[in-house]
Design a protein around this motif. Sequence first.
Motif, short mmCIF file in Angstrom:
data_model
loop_
_atom_site.label_atom_id
_atom_site.label_comp_id
_atom_site.label_asym_id
_atom_site.label_seq_id
_atom_site.Cartn_x
_atom_site.Cartn_y
_atom_site.Cartn_z
N SER A 1 0.83 -1.21 0.00
CA SER A 1 0.00 0.00 0.00
C SER A 1 0.86 1.26 0.00
O SER A 1 0.58 2.23 -0.72
CB SER A 1 -0.93 0.00 1.22
N VAL B 1 2.59 1.55 -3.46
CA VAL B 1 1.63 1.96 -4.49
C VAL B 1 1.33 3.45 -4.36
O VAL B 1 1.22 4.18 -5.36
CB VAL B 1 0.33 1.13 -4.39
N TYR B 2 1.20 3.90 -3.12
CA TYR B 2 0.93 5.33 -2.88
C TYR B 2 2.11 6.19 -3.34
O TYR B 2 1.92 7.28 -3.88
CB TYR B 2 0.67 5.56 -1.40
N PHE C 1 4.82 5.16 -5.56
CA PHE C 1 5.27 4.96 -6.94
C PHE C 1 4.14 4.73 -7.93
O PHE C 1 4.38 4.71 -9.14
CB PHE C 1 6.24 3.77 -7.00
N GLY C 2 2.93 4.52 -7.44
CA GLY C 2 1.82 4.24 -8.34
C GLY C 2 1.67 2.74 -8.59
O GLY C 2 2.51 1.93 -8.20
N ILE C 3 0.59 2.38 -9.28
CA ILE C 3 0.30 0.98 -9.56
C ILE C 3 1.30 0.44 -10.57
O ILE C 3 1.60 1.08 -11.57
CB ILE C 3 -1.14 0.82 -10.09
N GLY C 4 1.81 -0.77 -10.30
CA GLY C 4 2.75 -1.38 -11.23
C GLY C 4 3.33 -2.66 -10.69
O GLY C 4 3.27 -2.94 -9.49
N VAL D 1 6.23 -2.48 -8.01
CA VAL D 1 5.80 -2.21 -6.63
C VAL D 1 5.54 -3.52 -5.90
O VAL D 1 5.96 -3.73 -4.76
CB VAL D 1 4.54 -1.33 -6.63
N GLY E 1 -3.41 -3.45 -6.12
CA GLY E 1 -2.96 -2.86 -7.37
C GLY E 1 -1.51 -3.07 -7.67
O GLY E 1 -0.90 -2.30 -8.42
#
Length: 263
Positions: A128, A131-132, A134-137, A140, A217
């Motif tokens: 979590s 993701v916060y 670096f973003g969804i990917g 991560v 995500g």
Amino acid sequence: MDNLGSIALAHQKSLKKRVTVALLSVIGIYSFVYLQVDPITPLLTLPNVFLFFGENFFPPNFNGFSSYIALIVQTLLFAVVGTYISAVLSFVFGLLMAESINPIAPLRIAVRFIVSFIRNIPILVWASLLVYIFGIGNMVGLIALILATFGFLTRSYAEEMNNIADSKLEALKATGATPAQLLVHGIIPAFFPSWINWTFFSFEINIRASSILGMVGAGGIGIMIQTNIRLFKYQEAMALIIILVILVLLTEFCVNKLRKWIL
């Protein structure tokens, strides 16, 4: 006197058991009361839960199986890469953390603190946070998997290294072996079976964890399960869940066969 001592010891143990049971009972009752949990309600709702699953999740829809293959491979490779990197890093940090190998106390304490900090953060929290940030990917999910596995394996490796008999190392030291020779000819051979067992065990865990990471995500088959549930495509989600269970079972079977073959 011996009989009296034995009776007193038995009475003391019995008293400890009664006190422990009473204490656990009080804690359990207090927890139920404080949280206002009614144990009867979940039992009464079970029929509705089974009815919901039966009506919405069955029969599973495998029509999109061809599109799931890439996600299955991705989930499997997440576990492979995550375990591989974690095993290498954990071996190095395990050497630094083991008391029987690393005589430098401040360094051991520092390493133990870092490993404990990483280990005590759940993998979903890591995912979590990442993701916060670096973003969804996919990367991560991989980083979160490596961090969680690293903390677990490092502690396990260090404890196993500490269990290596000092006599094995002392015999090598008596022959004038260098630290590198102690590592290659003393520590690694004795540690190898434990290394195989713990690493394979972590790989099995990582197969499951890879799917969980997708729920936040971070890629893998889990993200498709979550997407289908949010879109109310329950039958497609059930198909993915069944595929995941089969993947886990096959992994456990193959790992057990490989472990027996190696050891």
